[in-house]
Design an enzyme around this catalytic site. Structure first.
Site, PDB file in Angstrom:
ATOM      1  CE  LYS A 196      98.434  68.024  53.882  1.00 17.78           C
ATOM      2  NZ  LYS A 196      98.723  69.407  54.347  1.00 17.78           N
ATOM      3  CE  LYS A 235      76.487  36.978  41.082  1.00 19.62           C
ATOM      4  NZ  LYS A 235      77.283  35.811  40.558  1.00 19.62           N
ATOM      5  CG  HIS A 273      56.721  41.601  43.742  1.00 20.36           C
ATOM      6  ND1 HIS A 273      56.257  42.872  43.953  1.00 20.36           N
ATOM      7  CD2 HIS A 273      55.925  41.067  42.776  1.00 20.36           C
ATOM      8  CE1 HIS A 273      55.223  43.097  43.164  1.00 20.36           C
ATOM      9  NE2 HIS A 273      55.007  42.009  42.432  1.00 20.36           N
TER      10      HIS A 273
END
Length: 453
Positions: free
Chosen positions: A20, A347, A359
Site C-alpha cells: 500500500k 534524441k 515537419h
C-alpha cells in the site's frame, strides 16, 4: 528527536499486489512523501517499520538516513512501534507517523512536538462532522484527555464524540517503551493498540496534550483506490493554488498534474491537461499548450510549447517554438530561437541557434549548427543494429526534404542537400549534394482497374 514511520500494513482494500505505501501519489510512493516531511524536522533517527512487501518497500525508499525495522506479524500499531525501539535514542522524544498518510504538513508536526516538549505526550487530533471509523478522544470533566477508544470498542455515548485520534503521537521514548511492553490485546481486533499507551501515560502522571492541523486533509489516510484518488486531487489542488498565488496562469487548475517539482518564472501560462514530472523549470513568459507532458526539463524564457508536445530530459533555450506533436527525448538540447515542429523527434542531439526542423523528421545522435534548415522527412540514420553513430551538420546548411543522412557523416558549413538525397559521405563547405536520378514519363498510360464482380 526520533521519528518512526509505520509502513508494514497489507492494504487489503487496495486490491493490489503492490504494498500500500508504494502506491503513487503525484508520481511518488505514499511513503516517500511522509519521509520527505519527516526529514524537514531533522530527526536524529528516522526508522521505517516494514512488514508486508518488506523488501520492495526497503528498495523503494532506501537512503543513508533511513533505518528499517521489520514487523514480521502485523499485530497492531503498538507492536509495530516496539520493533523500532532498539534503533531509537531513548533520551529523545519519538514522533510516530504513518506511511499511508502523505499530506501532513511539517508545520503541523512541529506544532505538536513543540506543545509536547521534551518529556510530554502529544496527540494530533481532528474534529470531524462525521467521525465514523476513527478512534474517539475521550476527555474528563476538566477537558483533559482521559483515553482513546477505537470505533469497534466504543460505547454509543463515545461514538457521538466528534474529536478523533489521527494516530500521530509524540512521546518520551524510554517511557513509551515501558508502556508498549505492558500493552494487552484484549480488544475486538486482538491487536496491541498504540492508543492504549495514552491511559498508561495519564496513570504515570503525564498530561496528554493535543493539537489540531489547519486542514482536515492533512491527516487523511489511504485504504482504498478511491481514497488514493481523492488525496491525489487534494494534493494537485494544493499545488495549483500555490502556482496561482505565485502568478502562474492556469487555464483550469483542476486539469493540471504536477508529479515532482515545477518552478515557474513570471508570466508563465499553462493550458489544460498538462503533466509535469520530475524536476521541471519554466522560465519567464513560457507558454505551454494543452495536453503536453514535460519531464525533467528546463524551458527557456519566451518559449512556446504547442499542444501534445512531449519533452523528457531536454534543455530548451529561449524563444524556441515546439510542436504541436513534437517529441524531445533525453539528451535533446535546443538553442535559442530554434524551431521543432509537428511530428519531429529529437534524441541526444543539439539544434543550434535559429535552426529549424518543422515537419516529420527524426534527429538522433546529431550536432546541428546555427541557422540550419532541416526539410520535411529528413532522417538521421544513426544505428546499424549494434552501434550508434553521430551526424554533424555545421552552420548555414540547407537540408532538403526526404533526405537520409547515414552516420557517421559530416556536412560542412553552407552546404546544400537536394531533396530526396541519401548522404553517406562527408559533404564539403558550400557544396550542392544530390543523388542523380532519372525521371521517366510514359504517355498514354492506363491505370489498372478492378474487375467488377
Amino acid at each position: 528527536m526520533n521519528i518512526v514511520i509505520l509502513a508494514a500494513g497489507t492494504g487489503k482494500r487496495m486490491r493490489s499486489a503492490l504494498p500500500k505505501v508504494l502506491h503513487p501519489l503525484a508520481g511518488r510512493p505514499l511513503l516517500a512523501h511522509v519521509i520527505d516531511t519527516a526529514r524537514t524536522l531533522k530527526p536524529t533517527h528516522l526508522v521505517v517499520v516494514i512488514g508486508h512487501g518488506a523488501e520492495a518497500v526497503r528498495k523503494a525508499v532506501a537512503a543513508p538516513d533511513v533505518q528499517f525495522a521489520v514487523q514480521e506479524q502485523q499485530l497492531g500499531t503498538g507492536h509495530a512501534v516496539q520493533q523500532a525501539l532498539p534503533l531509537l535514542d531513548p533520551s529523545a522524544p519519538t514522533l510516530v507517523l504513518y506511511g499511508d498518510v502523505p499530506l501532513t504538513r511539517a508545520g503541523t508536526l512541529q506544532a505538536l512536538t513543540d506543545r509536547a516538549g521534551q518529556g510530554g505526550y502529544g496527540v494530533l487530533t481532528v474534529t470531524l462532522a462525521d467521525p465514523s471509523g476513527y478512534g474517539r478522544i475521550v476527555r474528563d470533566a476538566h477537558g483533559k484527555v482521559a483515553r482513546i477508544v477505537e470505533q469497534k470498542d466504543a460505547t454509543p455515548e463515545q461514538l457521538a464524540i466528534a474529536e478523533i485520534n489521527t494516530g500521530i503521537i509524540v512521546a518520551p521514548t524510554e517511557r513509551l517503551g515501558d508502556w508498549l511492553a505492558a500493552l494487552k490485546n484484549d480488544n475486538a481486533q486482538g491487536e496491541f493498540y498504540l492508543t492504549d499507551a495514552v491511559e498508561m501515560a495519564i496513570e504515570a502522571g503525564l498530561e496528554v496534550v493535543t493539537t489540531q492541523p489547519d486542514h482536515e486533509w492533512e491527516t487523511l489516510g489511504v485504504n482504498s483506490k478511491q481514497q488514493l484518488a481523492e488525496l491525489e486531487r487534494i494534493h494537485q489542488r494544493n499545488v495549483a493554488d500555490a502556482l496561482l498565488v505565485a502568478g502562474v496562469t492556469l487555464a483550469d487548475p483542476a486539469r493540471l498534474d504536477v508529479r515532482g517539482t515545477l518552478e515557474c518564472g513570471r508570466d508563465v501560462s499553462i493550458d489544460v491537461n498538462c503533466v509535469f514530472e520530475g524536476r521541471v523549470t519554466l522560465a519567464d513568459n513560457v507558454t505551454v499548450g494543452p495536453n503536453c507532458v514535460i519531464r525533467n526539463a528546463n524551458i527557456g524564457a519566451g518559449t512556446r510549447v504547442d499542444a501534445f508536445t512531449h519533452i523528457e530530459g531536454a534543455e530548451v533555450g529561449a524563444n524556441v517554438v515546439l510542436g504541436p506533436y513534437a517529441r524531445l527525448r533525453p539528451g535533446a538540447s535546443l538553442h535559442d530561437e530554434s524551431h521543432v515542429g509537428n511530428f519531429v523527434e529529437v534524441k541526444n542531439a543539439v539544434l543550434g541557434h535559429g535552426s529549424k526542423a518543422n515537419h516529420l523528421t527524426y534527429i538522433g545522435d546529431a550536432d546541428i549548427g546555427a541557422r540550419v534548415n532541416i526539410g520535411a522527412g529528413t532522417i538521421t540514420c544513426n544505428y546499424d543494429g549494434a552501434n550508434k553513430f553521430r551526424t554533424i551538420i555545421e552552420d548555414d546548411v540547407f537540408v532538403g526534404s526526404d533526405t537520409q543522412l547515414v552516420a557517421p557523416v559530416r556536412v560542412k558549413r553552407g552546404a546544400t542537400i537536394a531533396a530526396g538525397t541519401t548522404v553517406w559521405k562527408d559533404v564539403e563547405a558550400d557544396a550542392l549534394v544530390l543523388n542523380d536520378k532519372t525521371q521517366t514519363s510514359r504517355t498514354g498510360y492506363v491505370r489498372p482497374t478492378k474487375k467488377k464482380s
